[in-house]
Scaffold this motif. Structure first.
Motif, mmCIF file in Angstrom:
data_model
loop_
_atom_site.group_PDB
_atom_site.id
_atom_site.type_symbol
_atom_site.label_atom_id
_atom_site.label_comp_id
_atom_site.label_asym_id
_atom_site.label_seq_id
_atom_site.Cartn_x
_atom_site.Cartn_y
_atom_site.Cartn_z
ATOM 1 N N UNK A 4 0.850 -1.183 0.000
ATOM 2 C CA UNK A 4 0.000 0.000 0.000
ATOM 3 C C UNK A 4 0.889 1.237 0.000
ATOM 4 N N UNK A 33 -9.723 0.459 2.818
ATOM 5 C CA UNK A 33 -10.213 1.156 4.004
ATOM 6 C C UNK A 33 -9.435 2.436 4.250
ATOM 7 N N UNK A 50 -15.789 -2.224 -0.651
ATOM 8 C CA UNK A 50 -15.667 -3.670 -0.838
ATOM 9 C C UNK A 50 -15.290 -4.008 -2.267
ATOM 10 N N UNK A 94 -7.658 -5.383 2.463
ATOM 11 C CA UNK A 94 -7.999 -6.607 3.181
ATOM 12 C C UNK A 94 -7.766 -7.842 2.330
ATOM 13 N N UNK A 96 -8.785 -11.431 1.505
ATOM 14 C CA UNK A 96 -9.999 -12.218 1.703
ATOM 15 C C UNK A 96 -9.850 -13.657 1.235
ATOM 16 N N UNK A 99 -5.202 -16.622 4.104
ATOM 17 C CA UNK A 99 -5.301 -16.129 5.484
ATOM 18 C C UNK A 99 -6.212 -14.907 5.522
ATOM 19 N N UNK A 100 -7.506 -15.159 5.335
ATOM 20 C CA UNK A 100 -8.458 -14.060 5.223
ATOM 21 C C UNK A 100 -8.534 -13.266 6.521
ATOM 22 N N UNK A 101 -8.804 -11.991 6.354
ATOM 23 C CA UNK A 101 -8.993 -11.129 7.513
ATOM 24 C C UNK A 101 -7.798 -10.268 7.835
ATOM 25 N N UNK A 102 -6.655 -10.534 7.224
ATOM 26 C CA UNK A 102 -5.471 -9.722 7.503
ATOM 27 C C UNK A 102 -5.549 -8.409 6.741
ATOM 28 N N UNK A 103 -5.279 -7.314 7.450
ATOM 29 C CA UNK A 103 -5.223 -5.993 6.842
ATOM 30 C C UNK A 103 -3.774 -5.617 6.540
ATOM 31 N N UNK A 105 -1.418 -2.306 5.651
ATOM 32 C CA UNK A 105 -1.492 -0.864 5.834
ATOM 33 C C UNK A 105 -0.424 -0.113 5.054
ATOM 34 N N UNK A 106 -0.775 1.129 4.716
ATOM 35 C CA UNK A 106 0.211 2.052 4.193
ATOM 36 C C UNK A 106 0.992 2.688 5.331
#
Lengths: 114, 108
Positions: A4, A33, A50, A94, A96, A99-103, A105-106
């Motif tokens: 990101x 996000x 989404x 995100x 999906x 390993x879903x659910x990991x965010x 970040x920048x």
């Protein structure tokens, strides 16, 4: 190098001006996000998307706007209607699958209103 | 209500001492819990998630559904562990709820 990218890192704004923060990702993630990070308050969700051409308000959307015209890009505009815009802004995407659910970040953009 | 609580804003320990960062959650479904870490001048990143049951950088976290907790533990803290730690609950549906964060200082 996947990830990101946020720009600018630092931004100064006069009261009454709108500013746009850029967020680009090359992870091929559908969901993106914007969070606001203030000391002692954790991460608060501003907007999320989404999928392309769709986005929803988060918990503190007032005074902010977004667009999602491309999968890779999710810019945030901080408008003059935002009463307390000085903050650190984080963009994320995100995973999906797998390993879903990991965010992811920048590095963040720090906005200061003068 | 869906909520993540980190009761300590600041935790200060000496190098070599055990450390425990507390996290409690409120969620009616099956939780997916994460710990994220933000070192100085670095981006926020995943430390560990409960599903993987791994030990990362010496840290472990066990999900206790009875106590609705997901505390982060390390038996011997190191100075490089000093950072901001966030507990997070992924509810599916593209939503993640973060706690307020705990700043860990490890003193020499």
């Amino acid at each position: 190098d996947g990830g990101i990218t946020q720009s600018p890192k630092y931004l100064f704004r006069k009261e009454g001006q709108n500013v746009t923060l850029s967020c680009e990702q090359n992870l091929n993630h559908d969901a993106m996000y914007w969070y606001r990070q203030d000391p002692g308050q954790g991460l608060r969700l501003i907007y999320y998307s989404q999928i392309v051409n769709d986005f929803q308000k988060g918990d503190i959307a007032e005074g902010y706007s977004v667009s999602r015209e491309k999968k890779e890009s999710f810019p945030l505009t901080v408008t003059s209607a935002q009463k307390n815009p000085t903050a650190f802004y984080l963009c994320a995407s995100l995973r999906t699958s797998g390993s879903a659910g990991e965010l992811f970040f920048g590095e963040g953009s720090r906005l200061t209103v003068l | 209500a869906q909520r993540v609580t980190q009761p300590e804003k600041l935790l200060s320990v000496f190098k070599g001492a055990p450390v425990e960062l507390k996290c409690n959650y409120s969620y009616s479904g099956s939780p997916e819990l994460f710990w994220y870490v933000q070192y100085s001048r670095q981006r926020l990143q995943l430390l560990l998630r409960h599903i993987s049951r791994e030990s990362i950088k010496g840290f472990t976290a066990d999900l206790n559904k009875g106590e609705t907790s997901f505390h982060l533990k390390k038996p011997f803290a190191q100075e490089e562990d000093s950072a901001m730690y966030y507990c997070a609950l992924y509810t599916g549906g593209f939503k993640t709820i973060f706690g307020a964060g705990t700043r860990l200082f490890v003193k020499a």
